[in-house]
Design a protein around this motif. Structure first.
Motif, PDB file in Angstrom:
ATOM      1  N   LYS A  29       0.837  -1.198   0.000  1.00 35.88           N
ATOM      2  CA  LYS A  29       0.000   0.000   0.000  1.00 35.88           C
ATOM      3  C   LYS A  29       0.870   1.245   0.000  1.00 35.88           C
ATOM      4  O   LYS A  29       1.851   1.331   0.727  1.00 35.88           O
ATOM      5  CB  LYS A  29      -0.922   0.010   1.228  1.00 35.88           C
ATOM      6  CG  LYS A  29      -1.956   1.143   1.201  1.00 35.88           C
ATOM      7  CD  LYS A  29      -2.955   0.984   2.320  1.00 35.88           C
ATOM      8  CE  LYS A  29      -3.966   2.122   2.312  1.00 35.88           C
ATOM      9  NZ  LYS A  29      -4.753   2.169   1.064  1.00 35.88           N
ATOM     10  N   ARG A  30       0.515   2.204  -0.846  1.00 33.32           N
ATOM     11  CA  ARG A  30       1.248   3.456  -0.924  1.00 33.32           C
ATOM     12  C   ARG A  30       0.847   4.380   0.225  1.00 33.32           C
ATOM     13  O   ARG A  30      -0.316   4.406   0.631  1.00 33.32           O
ATOM     14  CB  ARG A  30       0.972   4.172  -2.246  1.00 33.32           C
ATOM     15  CG  ARG A  30       1.409   3.408  -3.487  1.00 33.32           C
ATOM     16  CD  ARG A  30       1.054   4.203  -4.721  1.00 33.32           C
ATOM     17  NE  ARG A  30       1.296   3.477  -5.938  1.00 33.32           N
ATOM     18  CZ  ARG A  30       2.419   3.497  -6.629  1.00 33.32           C
ATOM     19  NH1 ARG A  30       3.433   4.227  -6.183  1.00 33.32           N
ATOM     20  NH2 ARG A  30       2.549   2.815  -7.747  1.00 33.32           N
ATOM     21  N   ASP A  31       1.784   5.131   0.723  1.00 32.50           N
ATOM     22  CA  ASP A  31       1.505   6.122   1.759  1.00 32.50           C
ATOM     23  C   ASP A  31       1.699   7.526   1.190  1.00 32.50           C
ATOM     24  O   ASP A  31       2.668   7.799   0.473  1.00 32.50           O
ATOM     25  CB  ASP A  31       2.441   5.933   2.962  1.00 32.50           C
ATOM     26  CG  ASP A  31       2.195   4.603   3.669  1.00 32.50           C
ATOM     27  OD1 ASP A  31       1.027   4.204   3.763  1.00 32.50           O
ATOM     28  OD2 ASP A  31       3.185   3.978   4.104  1.00 32.50           O
ATOM     29  N   ASN A  32       0.765   8.400   1.528  1.00 31.71           N
ATOM     30  CA  ASN A  32       0.867   9.811   1.139  1.00 31.71           C
ATOM     31  C   ASN A  32       1.126   9.982  -0.364  1.00 31.71           C
ATOM     32  O   ASN A  32       2.136  10.551  -0.791  1.00 31.71           O
ATOM     33  CB  ASN A  32       1.981  10.503   1.933  1.00 31.71           C
ATOM     34  CG  ASN A  32       1.739  10.436   3.436  1.00 31.71           C
ATOM     35  OD1 ASN A  32       0.608  10.571   3.890  1.00 31.71           O
ATOM     36  ND2 ASN A  32       2.803  10.211   4.188  1.00 31.71           N
ATOM     37  N   VAL A  33       0.204   9.442  -1.145  1.00 34.59           N
ATOM     38  CA  VAL A  33       0.336   9.540  -2.600  1.00 34.59           C
ATOM     39  C   VAL A  33       0.136  10.993  -3.027  1.00 34.59           C
ATOM     40  O   VAL A  33      -0.844  11.637  -2.656  1.00 34.59           O
ATOM     41  CB  VAL A  33      -0.698   8.641  -3.301  1.00 34.59           C
ATOM     42  CG1 VAL A  33      -0.511   8.706  -4.810  1.00 34.59           C
ATOM     43  CG2 VAL A  33      -0.571   7.210  -2.807  1.00 34.59           C
ATOM     44  N   LYS A  34       1.057  11.520  -3.817  1.00 33.36           N
ATOM     45  CA  LYS A  34       0.971  12.899  -4.277  1.00 33.36           C
ATOM     46  C   LYS A  34      -0.100  13.039  -5.347  1.00 33.36           C
ATOM     47  O   LYS A  34      -0.381  12.094  -6.090  1.00 33.36           O
ATOM     48  CB  LYS A  34       2.320  13.366  -4.832  1.00 33.36           C
ATOM     49  CG  LYS A  34       3.443  13.387  -3.785  1.00 33.36           C
ATOM     50  CD  LYS A  34       4.752  13.849  -4.403  1.00 33.36           C
ATOM     51  CE  LYS A  34       5.867  13.870  -3.373  1.00 33.36           C
ATOM     52  NZ  LYS A  34       7.159  14.284  -3.975  1.00 33.36           N
ATOM     53  N   LYS A  35      -0.685  14.221  -5.431  1.00 34.66           N
ATOM     54  CA  LYS A  35      -1.726  14.470  -6.429  1.00 34.66           C
ATOM     55  C   LYS A  35      -1.183  14.286  -7.837  1.00 34.66           C
ATOM     56  O   LYS A  35      -1.879  13.792  -8.725  1.00 34.66           O
ATOM     57  CB  LYS A  35      -2.293  15.878  -6.255  1.00 34.66           C
ATOM     58  CG  LYS A  35      -3.158  16.047  -5.006  1.00 34.66           C
ATOM     59  CD  LYS A  35      -3.798  17.426  -4.963  1.00 34.66           C
ATOM     60  CE  LYS A  35      -4.694  17.558  -3.732  1.00 34.66           C
ATOM     61  NZ  LYS A  35      -5.345  18.897  -3.667  1.00 34.66           N
ATOM     62  N   GLY A  36       0.054  14.701  -8.043  1.00 35.94           N
ATOM     63  CA  GLY A  36       0.658  14.545  -9.362  1.00 35.94           C
ATOM     64  C   GLY A  36       0.729  13.090  -9.787  1.00 35.94           C
ATOM     65  O   GLY A  36       0.476  12.751 -10.952  1.00 35.94           O
TER      66      GLY A  36
ATOM     67  N   ASN B 140      -3.336   3.441  -5.216  1.00 33.44           N
ATOM     68  CA  ASN B 140      -3.265   3.091  -3.795  1.00 33.44           C
ATOM     69  C   ASN B 140      -2.248   1.997  -3.476  1.00 33.44           C
ATOM     70  O   ASN B 140      -1.840   1.856  -2.326  1.00 33.44           O
ATOM     71  CB  ASN B 140      -4.650   2.652  -3.304  1.00 33.44           C
ATOM     72  CG  ASN B 140      -5.660   3.768  -3.356  1.00 33.44           C
ATOM     73  OD1 ASN B 140      -5.547   4.755  -2.657  1.00 33.44           O
ATOM     74  ND2 ASN B 140      -6.667   3.630  -4.215  1.00 33.44           N
ATOM     75  N   TYR B 141      -1.855   1.215  -4.479  1.00 32.66           N
ATOM     76  CA  TYR B 141      -0.912   0.122  -4.246  1.00 32.66           C
ATOM     77  C   TYR B 141       0.187   0.144  -5.307  1.00 32.66           C
ATOM     78  O   TYR B 141       0.013   0.668  -6.399  1.00 32.66           O
ATOM     79  CB  TYR B 141      -1.625  -1.238  -4.294  1.00 32.66           C
ATOM     80  CG  TYR B 141      -2.650  -1.430  -3.208  1.00 32.66           C
ATOM     81  CD1 TYR B 141      -2.302  -1.981  -1.972  1.00 32.66           C
ATOM     82  CD2 TYR B 141      -3.980  -1.058  -3.415  1.00 32.66           C
ATOM     83  CE1 TYR B 141      -3.247  -2.158  -0.977  1.00 32.66           C
ATOM     84  CE2 TYR B 141      -4.929  -1.230  -2.414  1.00 32.66           C
ATOM     85  CZ  TYR B 141      -4.553  -1.784  -1.205  1.00 32.66           C
ATOM     86  OH  TYR B 141      -5.487  -1.947  -0.219  1.00 32.66           O
ATOM     87  N   LYS B 142       1.322  -0.454  -4.955  1.00 30.07           N
ATOM     88  CA  LYS B 142       2.395  -0.617  -5.923  1.00 30.07           C
ATOM     89  C   LYS B 142       2.882  -2.062  -5.890  1.00 30.07           C
ATOM     90  O   LYS B 142       2.759  -2.762  -4.871  1.00 30.07           O
ATOM     91  CB  LYS B 142       3.548   0.337  -5.635  1.00 30.07           C
ATOM     92  CG  LYS B 142       4.193   0.172  -4.268  1.00 30.07           C
ATOM     93  CD  LYS B 142       5.303   1.199  -4.068  1.00 30.07           C
ATOM     94  CE  LYS B 142       5.902   1.091  -2.657  1.00 30.07           C
ATOM     95  NZ  LYS B 142       6.967   2.096  -2.447  1.00 30.07           N
TER      96      LYS B 142
END
Length: 369
Positions: free
Chosen positions: A16-23, A353-355
């Protein structure tokens, strides 16, 4: 006795990704749309033999071909956006209201009945007020029932609200049949007097719907982000136990939020009947209650993001219709083209949300005796 064993880990694993940037989110969605266009291009060429760029041009023409088509697209966007706004608070609370379709129908039916029986008896201002109250209260009541049962008896809100859609459809069909025999709708209501029809605003009646949708976009964003009620909705959605520990009345929040959602759906029914169709039938909601689920979910309950997603869905819907008429294609072919794009957009939410982390072989010591 010691033995060395070479163990192979999975080829990849999800993290799970944390603090995904808007870009990153924007780039991921853009990449998904580009990939969908490539897949669609291959499908169009192999199945229909048409030039994919010609087909995409026709899709654009379906929305942007002239001012009238663009205004119709914005009109449809307003209706879909209103339902998405109505679903935002309950979905943020993790209450899965699948009954927006029925709540729209009940609100629209209440407004239509007021038009039929009260339209020529009261001034226009009073008539619109009564129609507004009737539709909002009807939608709120229709949503209160599953909210109450969920709050006090933990019923499954998904099944409850879904089944109430069919009850709503049956009620509308029954009332329609009583008033107009076996007709599928009541036709245009109050054709002679136009009582209960929105006045023209900037050249069109439905522009009032657009204005209300715009106002509610800002109002709901502020409500969810900056009010006490919005904070309570977030806490209940994260954990009911945490909410109770913080002194929040969870039952009250569930019922209050569901009533708000139903009231807004009822309002949408009123706007469709009075500002757009001037009629009521079992197809008045037009599937918006289900499509808006996608809008609310993809937007993560941000009403401004809902505007963009709603417009994209309306563009795909109108583009698919234009493809069918321009090339004489089967409706299913056009639906597949738009469906592929939607599928890739929905899939992009996973990669936001995930990588995926790929791994090779790894040797590790294991002691065995």
């Amino acid at each position: 006795m010691n033995k060395q064993i070479t163990a192979q880990e999975p080829l990849f694993r999800m993290v799970k990704r944390d603090n995904v940037k808007k870009g990153t989110k924007v780039l991921t969605v853009a990449a998904a749309i580009l990939a969908a266009l490539v897949v669609d291009a291959v499908f169009i060429f192999l199945v229909t033999g048409l030039n994919p760029f010609s087909v995409y041009g026709v899709m654009l023409r379906g929305t942007f071909g002239n001012k009238m088509r663009l205004s119709w697209a914005v009109r449809d966007l307003a209706s879909l956006l209103l339902v998405g706004i109505a679903l935002a608070p309950v979905f943020k609370m993790k209450f899965w209201n699948i009954g927006a379709e029925g709540q729209i129908l009940i609100g629209g039916l209440a407004a239509a009945l007021v038009m039929v029986f009260v339209g020529d008896k009261v001034p226009s201002g009073v008539l619109f007020l009564v129609m507004f109250l009737a539709s909002v209260l009807s939608g709120a009541l229709w949503a209160f029932l599953p909210g109450f049962f969920k709050a006090y008896w933990k019923t499954n809100e998904t099944l409850f609200t879904l089944m109430m859609n069919y009850v709503s459809i049956s009620i509308v069909a029954c009332v329609t049949n009583i008033l107009r025999g076996r007709a599928s709708s009541l036709g245009k209501l109050n054709m002679k007097t136009k009582a209960g029809w929105f006045p023209e605003f900037l050249g069109q009646r439905y522009n009032i719907n657009i204005l209300i949708a715009l106002i509610l976009t800002f109002a709901m964003f502020f409500y969810l982000k900056y009010t006490k009620h919005g904070y309570e909705i977030s806490v209940v959605g994260e954990s009911e136990n945490t909410a109770r520990y913080a002194g929040i009345n969870v039952k009250k929040v569930i019922i209050r939020t569901m009533v708000l959602s139903g009231a807004l759906c009822g309002l949408c029914g009123f706007l469709i009947v009075s500002g757009r169709d001037q009629s009521i039938s079992v197809s008045t909601a037009g599937g918006r209650g289900f499509t808006a689920i996608i809008v609310a979910w993809l937007a993560k309950f941000n009403t401004f993001t809902m505007v963009l997603i709603s417009f994209l869905l309306i563009f795909l819907e109108r583009g698919a219709g234009e493809i069918s008429s321009a090339f004489g294609l089967n409706d299913y072919v056009a639906d597949i083209i738009s469906g592929v794009i939607l599928f890739f957009i929905l899939g992009s939410d996973f990669f936001v949300n995930y990588k995926l982390i790929f791994r090779g072989k790894k040797a590790k010591e294991v002691q065995e005796s």
